[in-house]
Write a protein that holds these residues in place. Structure first.
Motif, mmCIF file in Angstrom:
data_model
loop_
_atom_site.group_PDB
_atom_site.id
_atom_site.type_symbol
_atom_site.label_atom_id
_atom_site.label_comp_id
_atom_site.label_asym_id
_atom_site.label_seq_id
_atom_site.Cartn_x
_atom_site.Cartn_y
_atom_site.Cartn_z
ATOM 1 N N ASN A 1 0.828 -1.211 0.000
ATOM 2 C CA ASN A 1 0.000 0.000 0.000
ATOM 3 C C ASN A 1 0.859 1.257 0.000
ATOM 4 O OD1 ASN A 1 -2.419 -1.465 0.059
ATOM 5 N ND2 ASN A 1 -2.341 -1.642 2.280
ATOM 6 N N ASP A 2 1.977 1.226 0.710
ATOM 7 C CA ASP A 2 2.873 2.385 0.738
ATOM 8 C C ASP A 2 3.327 2.774 -0.660
ATOM 9 O OD1 ASP A 2 4.054 2.591 3.910
ATOM 10 O OD2 ASP A 2 3.207 0.675 3.300
ATOM 11 N N SER A 3 3.535 1.774 -1.512
ATOM 12 C CA SER A 3 4.053 2.041 -2.855
ATOM 13 C C SER A 3 2.957 2.334 -3.874
ATOM 14 C CB SER A 3 4.866 0.828 -3.337
ATOM 15 O OG SER A 3 4.021 -0.287 -3.577
ATOM 16 N N ALA A 4 1.693 2.259 -3.454
ATOM 17 C CA ALA A 4 0.572 2.459 -4.382
ATOM 18 C C ALA A 4 0.557 3.881 -4.935
ATOM 19 C CB ALA A 4 -0.746 2.151 -3.689
ATOM 20 N N GLU A 5 0.200 4.005 -6.186
ATOM 21 C CA GLU A 5 0.158 5.315 -6.839
ATOM 22 C C GLU A 5 -1.227 5.929 -6.690
ATOM 23 O OE1 GLU A 5 1.413 4.486 -10.795
ATOM 24 O OE2 GLU A 5 3.373 3.723 -10.181
ATOM 25 N N ASN A 6 -1.608 6.175 -5.444
ATOM 26 C CA ASN A 6 -2.867 6.873 -5.162
ATOM 27 C C ASN A 6 -2.681 7.743 -3.928
ATOM 28 O OD1 ASN A 6 -3.729 5.419 -2.655
ATOM 29 N ND2 ASN A 6 -3.838 3.655 -4.037
ATOM 30 N N ASN A 7 -3.510 8.739 -3.784
ATOM 31 C CA ASN A 7 -3.349 9.719 -2.713
ATOM 32 C C ASN A 7 -3.703 9.181 -1.340
ATOM 33 O OD1 ASN A 7 -2.565 11.709 -4.557
ATOM 34 N ND2 ASN A 7 -4.685 12.356 -4.931
ATOM 35 N N GLN A 8 -4.513 8.124 -1.278
ATOM 36 C CA GLN A 8 -4.968 7.616 0.004
ATOM 37 C C GLN A 8 -3.917 6.758 0.717
ATOM 38 O OE1 GLN A 8 -6.957 7.309 -2.870
ATOM 39 N NE2 GLN A 8 -8.026 9.184 -2.259
ATOM 40 N N GLN A 9 -3.072 6.077 -0.037
ATOM 41 C CA GLN A 9 -2.189 5.079 0.570
ATOM 42 C C GLN A 9 -0.701 5.349 0.382
ATOM 43 O OE1 GLN A 9 -4.208 1.843 -1.589
ATOM 44 N NE2 GLN A 9 -4.608 0.890 0.389
ATOM 45 N N TYR A 10 -0.342 6.110 -0.611
ATOM 46 C CA TYR A 10 1.068 6.287 -0.950
ATOM 47 C C TYR A 10 1.870 6.902 0.188
ATOM 48 C CZ TYR A 10 5.249 8.224 -3.171
ATOM 49 O OH TYR A 10 6.541 8.559 -3.478
ATOM 50 N N VAL A 11 3.028 6.295 0.459
ATOM 51 C CA VAL A 11 4.008 6.818 1.412
ATOM 52 C C VAL A 11 5.343 6.888 0.676
ATOM 53 C CG1 VAL A 11 5.256 6.386 3.569
ATOM 54 C CG2 VAL A 11 2.818 5.832 3.408
ATOM 55 N N PRO A 12 5.996 8.041 0.632
ATOM 56 C CA PRO A 12 7.276 8.133 -0.076
ATOM 57 C C PRO A 12 8.284 7.112 0.445
ATOM 58 C CG PRO A 12 6.462 10.310 0.497
ATOM 59 C CD PRO A 12 5.561 9.337 1.188
ATOM 60 N N LEU A 13 9.153 6.665 -0.415
ATOM 61 C CA LEU A 13 10.085 5.592 -0.094
ATOM 62 C C LEU A 13 10.917 5.896 1.146
ATOM 63 C CD1 LEU A 13 11.197 2.847 -1.012
ATOM 64 C CD2 LEU A 13 12.834 4.082 -2.457
ATOM 65 N N GLU A 14 11.449 7.116 1.236
ATOM 66 C CA GLU A 14 12.278 7.478 2.385
ATOM 67 C C GLU A 14 11.470 7.436 3.683
ATOM 68 O OE1 GLU A 14 14.985 11.250 3.978
ATOM 69 O OE2 GLU A 14 14.419 11.113 1.857
ATOM 70 N N ARG A 15 10.229 7.909 3.625
ATOM 71 C CA ARG A 15 9.378 7.879 4.801
ATOM 72 C C ARG A 15 9.012 6.442 5.171
ATOM 73 N NH1 ARG A 15 8.010 10.286 9.580
ATOM 74 N NH2 ARG A 15 5.813 9.912 10.081
ATOM 75 N N TYR A 16 8.786 5.609 4.171
ATOM 76 C CA TYR A 16 8.511 4.189 4.407
ATOM 77 C C TYR A 16 9.647 3.558 5.203
ATOM 78 C CZ TYR A 16 8.305 -0.812 3.130
ATOM 79 O OH TYR A 16 8.301 -2.194 3.136
ATOM 80 N N ALA A 17 10.877 3.830 4.798
ATOM 81 C CA ALA A 17 12.026 3.279 5.511
ATOM 82 C C ALA A 17 12.086 3.806 6.946
ATOM 83 C CB ALA A 17 13.314 3.612 4.763
ATOM 84 N N GLU A 18 11.803 5.091 7.116
ATOM 85 C CA GLU A 18 11.785 5.671 8.460
ATOM 86 C C GLU A 18 10.724 4.996 9.330
ATOM 87 O OE1 GLU A 18 11.078 9.808 7.949
ATOM 88 O OE2 GLU A 18 13.068 10.246 7.135
ATOM 89 N N ASN A 19 9.575 4.747 8.735
ATOM 90 C CA ASN A 19 8.497 4.111 9.489
ATOM 91 C C ASN A 19 8.861 2.686 9.889
ATOM 92 O OD1 ASN A 19 6.884 6.379 9.314
ATOM 93 N ND2 ASN A 19 5.699 5.645 7.577
ATOM 94 N N LEU A 20 9.481 1.946 8.985
ATOM 95 C CA LEU A 20 9.909 0.591 9.326
ATOM 96 C C LEU A 20 10.949 0.605 10.441
ATOM 97 C CD1 LEU A 20 10.267 -1.466 6.013
ATOM 98 C CD2 LEU A 20 8.451 -1.565 7.721
ATOM 99 N N GLN A 21 11.833 1.580 10.413
ATOM 100 C CA GLN A 21 12.802 1.703 11.495
ATOM 101 C C GLN A 21 12.098 1.974 12.821
ATOM 102 O OE1 GLN A 21 16.430 4.079 10.644
ATOM 103 N NE2 GLN A 21 15.682 4.181 8.531
ATOM 104 N N PHE A 22 11.098 2.827 12.785
ATOM 105 C CA PHE A 22 10.332 3.153 13.990
ATOM 106 C C PHE A 22 9.629 1.915 14.531
ATOM 107 C CE2 PHE A 22 6.377 4.555 16.018
ATOM 108 C CZ PHE A 22 6.848 5.481 16.942
ATOM 109 N N LEU A 23 8.983 1.148 13.655
ATOM 110 C CA LEU A 23 8.257 -0.048 14.073
ATOM 111 C C LEU A 23 9.209 -1.106 14.619
ATOM 112 C CD1 LEU A 23 5.833 -0.333 11.017
ATOM 113 C CD2 LEU A 23 5.248 0.508 13.301
#
Length: 240
Positions: free
Chosen positions: A88-110
């Motif tokens: 979902n993070d990589s989806a090309e839509n406004n509801q789900q998309y999370v930029p790649l760098e932010r995705y990595a930051e979020n995984l680090q947080f989790l």
């Protein structure tokens, strides 16, 4: 403490992710991940599915700690968590998309949240997409997010499960996309065959990277029926 006051506390494995994790309990597929793990760990560990359709790592940041609090409230220990986001993070839509760098930051947080609680972690990267059936997602994007997840796993020295690589290995050539029909029910979500691949990879990682969590190395909850003294059930059931 009398036998009436005893508690049967079973430690846990948490499957945390989006709809692919949510659907991993659906036995209509003939084979599925969560029931297979539950069977592997019966009377050893509880396997709890926390999958949330449509969610991405941005949502996950706000719900993981409360989930872990709830799952340990009764005295259980969480021995392992799988963290599986990215489709979902990589989806090309406004509801789900999370930029790649932010995705990595979020995984680090989790990952940090789990490790702070001494929970073993396995990160799972997003798989492939059947682009003939899906318009707002792509294999190319998923591969980039999977590589980002791999790098986070490397940074924290936790195992990484590469579904994209495993799925791609089934192709007969670089242009072969027909095999995806056997793996993806709608172009994104998994079939029973895909969940079986995931299960076998996950079990292999557990056995290699977390040998203490091999089922044969875990104590059985309550004694085997042949080990029970039926002349003194309370003492026999609750010994040790």
């Amino acid at each position: 403490m009398t036998h009436n006051q005893k508690k049967v506390t079973v430690n846990k494995v948490i499957l945390f992710g989006d709809s692919i994790t949510e659907l991993s309990s659906n036995q209509e597929y003939g084979f599925n991940l969560a029931p297979a793990l539950q069977h592997e760990y019966f009377r050893k560990l509880q396997v709890i599915t926390h999958g949330y359709g449509g969610y991405n790592t941005e949502h996950a940041r706000y719900i993981l700690d409360p989930i872990l609090d709830a799952e340990t409230a009764g005295g259980s220990t969480i021995r392992l968590i799988t963290i599986f986001f990215g489709t979902n993070d990589s989806a090309e839509n406004n509801q789900q998309y999370v930029p790649l760098e932010r995705y990595a930051e979020n995984l680090q947080f989790l990952t940090t949240q789990a490790l702070r609680r001494n929970i073993a972690v396995i990160l799972i990267g997003p798989a492939l997409i059947d682009e003939d059936r899906v318009t707002d997602r792509s294999t190319r994007s998923n591969r980039a997010y999977s590589e980002a997840a791999r790098e986070v796993a490397k940074k924290f020295n936790v195992p990484f499960l590469d579904l994209g690589k495993a799925f791609a290995a089934l192709a007969t050539n670089e242009r072969d996309r027909e095999y995806l029909g056997d793996l993806l029910s709608d172009g994104v979500h998994f079939t029973g065959k895909a969940y079986k691949i995931m299960y076998e990879m996950l079990l292999r990682i557990i056995r290699e990277e977390y040998p203490a969590l091999r089922t044969e190395n875990l104590p059985t909850i309550l004694p085997h029926i042949l080990d029970i003294d039926h002349t003194d059930l309370p003492a026999s059931l609750w010994r040790g």
